[in-house]
Design an enzyme around this catalytic site. Sequence first.
Site, mmCIF file in Angstrom:
data_model
loop_
_atom_site.group_PDB
_atom_site.id
_atom_site.type_symbol
_atom_site.label_atom_id
_atom_site.label_comp_id
_atom_site.label_asym_id
_atom_site.label_seq_id
_atom_site.Cartn_x
_atom_site.Cartn_y
_atom_site.Cartn_z
ATOM 1 N NE ARG A 87 37.315 -13.232 83.140
ATOM 2 C CZ ARG A 87 36.281 -13.259 83.981
ATOM 3 N NH1 ARG A 87 36.481 -13.407 85.260
ATOM 4 N NH2 ARG A 87 35.042 -13.163 83.538
ATOM 5 C CE LYS A 125 41.110 -19.036 82.980
ATOM 6 N NZ LYS A 125 40.469 -17.755 83.079
ATOM 7 C CB VAL A 139 42.969 -13.456 71.332
ATOM 8 C CG1 VAL A 139 42.591 -12.060 70.866
ATOM 9 C CG2 VAL A 139 43.284 -13.434 72.815
ATOM 10 C CB CYS A 148 47.993 -13.799 79.532
ATOM 11 S SG CYS A 148 47.087 -14.045 78.009
HETATM 12 N N1 LIG Z 1 44.863 -16.350 75.485
HETATM 13 C C1 LIG Z 1 44.391 -15.363 76.204
HETATM 14 O O1 LIG Z 1 43.684 -15.539 77.212
HETATM 15 C C2 LIG Z 1 44.682 -13.939 75.808
HETATM 16 C C3 LIG Z 1 43.918 -12.890 76.365
HETATM 17 C C4 LIG Z 1 44.199 -11.587 75.982
HETATM 18 C C5 LIG Z 1 45.230 -11.342 75.101
HETATM 19 N N2 LIG Z 1 45.976 -12.380 74.586
HETATM 20 C C6 LIG Z 1 47.028 -12.069 73.628
HETATM 21 O O2 LIG Z 1 46.526 -12.328 72.318
HETATM 22 C C7 LIG Z 1 47.563 -12.822 71.464
HETATM 23 C C8 LIG Z 1 47.169 -14.165 70.892
HETATM 24 O O3 LIG Z 1 47.033 -15.078 71.951
HETATM 25 P P1 LIG Z 1 46.345 -16.505 71.748
HETATM 26 O O4 LIG Z 1 46.272 -17.117 73.094
HETATM 27 O O5 LIG Z 1 45.115 -16.332 70.934
HETATM 28 O O6 LIG Z 1 47.453 -17.227 70.867
HETATM 29 P P2 LIG Z 1 47.344 -18.618 70.111
HETATM 30 O O7 LIG Z 1 48.703 -19.181 70.087
HETATM 31 O O8 LIG Z 1 46.220 -19.420 70.684
HETATM 32 O O9 LIG Z 1 46.910 -18.237 68.625
HETATM 33 C C9 LIG Z 1 47.740 -17.563 67.718
HETATM 34 C C10 LIG Z 1 47.329 -17.994 66.310
HETATM 35 O O10 LIG Z 1 48.051 -17.192 65.369
HETATM 36 C C11 LIG Z 1 48.376 -18.019 64.266
HETATM 37 N N3 LIG Z 1 49.471 -17.402 63.507
HETATM 38 C C12 LIG Z 1 50.773 -17.265 63.859
HETATM 39 N N4 LIG Z 1 51.461 -16.647 62.869
HETATM 40 C C13 LIG Z 1 50.564 -16.375 61.895
HETATM 41 C C14 LIG Z 1 50.673 -15.755 60.630
HETATM 42 N N5 LIG Z 1 51.836 -15.290 60.166
HETATM 43 N N6 LIG Z 1 49.564 -15.650 59.874
HETATM 44 C C15 LIG Z 1 48.376 -16.143 60.319
HETATM 45 N N7 LIG Z 1 48.226 -16.741 61.507
HETATM 46 C C16 LIG Z 1 49.300 -16.859 62.289
HETATM 47 C C17 LIG Z 1 48.727 -19.352 64.908
HETATM 48 O O11 LIG Z 1 48.674 -20.427 63.984
HETATM 49 C C18 LIG Z 1 47.662 -19.451 65.997
HETATM 50 O O12 LIG Z 1 46.501 -20.103 65.530
HETATM 51 C C19 LIG Z 1 48.812 -12.861 72.344
HETATM 52 O O13 LIG Z 1 49.507 -11.656 72.179
HETATM 53 C C20 LIG Z 1 48.260 -12.942 73.749
HETATM 54 O O14 LIG Z 1 49.135 -12.417 74.707
HETATM 55 C C21 LIG Z 1 45.699 -13.665 74.914
#
Ligand SMILES: NC(=O)c1ccc[n+]([C@@H]2O[C@H](COP(=O)([O-])OP(=O)(O)OC[C@H]3O[C@@H](n4cnc5c(N)ncnc54)[C@H](O)[C@@H]3O)[C@@H](O)[C@H]2O)c1
Length: 472
Positions: free
Chosen positions: A157, A343, A15, A283
């Site tokens: 997505r 997926k 994201v 998610c």
């Molecule tokens: N992946 C999806 O399709 C999607 C879609 C919509 C919403 N979301 C939501 O978005 C959020 C992030 O999801 P994601 O899939 O991108 O997660 P992810 O695990 O891919 O990425 C999270 C990032 O945050 C970094 N991080 C963690 N702690 C940190 C800190 N203290 N300082 C700086 N960076 C830090 C991690 O190193 C990592 O790179 C979640 O809440 C998820 O539910 C995800």
Amino acid sequence: MSQPLSIAVVGSGYVGLVAAVCFAEIGHHVICVDNDESKVKMLREGRVPIHEEYLEELLKRNTTNPVEFTSDLANATRRAQAIFIAVGTPQSKTGSADLSYVDAVASEIARSIDSYKVIVEKSTVPVYTNEWIRRVIERNGVPKELFDIASNPEFLREGTAVVDFLHADRIVVGAETERAGTLLKKIYEPLTNGSYYKKADAVPGICSEKNPPPILLTSTKAAEIIKHASNAFLAMKISFINVVANICEAVGADVEEVAKGIGSDGRIGPKFLRAGIGYGGSCFPKDVAAFRYVAEQLGVDFSLLKEVEAINEEQKRRFFQKVRSALWTFRGKRIGVLGLSFKGGTDDIRDSPALDIVQLLVKEGSTVVAFDPAAEARSKEVIPPSDKMLYVDSPYAAAQDADALLILSDWQEFADLDLKKLHYTLRYPIIIDGRNLYDPVDMIEHGFTYLSVGRPSLFHARDAASSSRQLP
Ligand SMILES: NC(=O)c1ccc[n+]([C@@H]2O[C@H](COP(=O)([O-])OP(=O)(O)OC[C@H]3O[C@@H](n4cnc5c(N)ncnc54)[C@H](O)[C@@H]3O)[C@@H](O)[C@H]2O)c1
């Protein structure tokens, strides 16, 4: 032309990185912060750690307004007008969302606030998280007038994340003050006023200058609930069609015909009515659990979501049984597997039903020969290569001399296989398709025994001689 703003995005995952690159694409100055130094280094070198269409291209193309990558959150906070929190919110043992990363980031932001900032929840969080972030920031001595909290949930997505971000069905902004709402509206203005789509090199998609995405302004609490409720609803749609698929299987009807009939109703819609091996990913499983936990804490009975989860688990078990019904025993069998990601179109393997099935096959004594166009490296971290788990570099290598081939992720290339080649590559021409990528009649004409989800299982004459129906 809209005014460029200074934006920090904390977290450079699926994201955060997509949001950062897209905010730069629509003209803003973006600093993307991650505490994983190796990721920051990689991104600074122009290398993209995730598989996502357009991402690398946009990162390279915006050289006049490049995204800055850093691990220095304090500095990014001081320079930004809006700080988007996009760190992970994984599932905790109780099913609730683990908000410790959000908490840590909020405290760190608080220590560096020296002028008015809008702190934006981009991560998926339970209702009331905005109140907790506010409390954390005030506890760190930041005066009320120096910040606002807003909620701007993300609906992208994986696999089509960039297009989804730039061509959103809707942009949801939850804010309590006009000042915060106005800033968020300005950030998205190049999309909502349609000007972005006039650019000759704009990423193509459903939105246009005349048909820009709508922006919905809500309370922060409503925005938080919108995200959880949307994901829970979509997961429910998948579980619903999977049960319908099981009914179709029992009576010999075709779930694809049924889904088309249901989905043609404008009140229902055709999306997320694809029967298969169940939902997965980073998610749906955790968000359904977290939303159920929120309801429980509020004394609201939402046992419907418990059923959604139970059906999803059952769907994997049923598929596994289907494989058993085709192979009888597992020990000593060589099974080709197409797809390990949750997926098609992504390298994300978090909560992937494909990996669950592969692990079961290995446990039962089979040798799995797997191919995935993007998820091999991540899968190897979970299931290391061994004499029982082989990773190969093409669908045909996975099929080579296999007793059966399973299709577990819906990558487009798995729907376009050369069936003649596949037939002579396999030891036995048996395909068990967990994603319904092929037409059963076509498969039988090509000489395969073909089992899929919610459609009649078709055994080739050779198999049918000994098993004219699916044996238990
Ligand atoms: N992946 C999806 O399709 C999607 C879609 C919509 C919403 N979301 C939501 O978005 C959020 C992030 O999801 P994601 O899939 O991108 O997660 P992810 O695990 O891919 O990425 C999270 C990032 O945050 C970094 N991080 C963690 N702690 C940190 C800190 N203290 N300082 C700086 N960076 C830090 C991690 O190193 C990592 O790179 C979640 O809440 C998820 O539910 C995800």
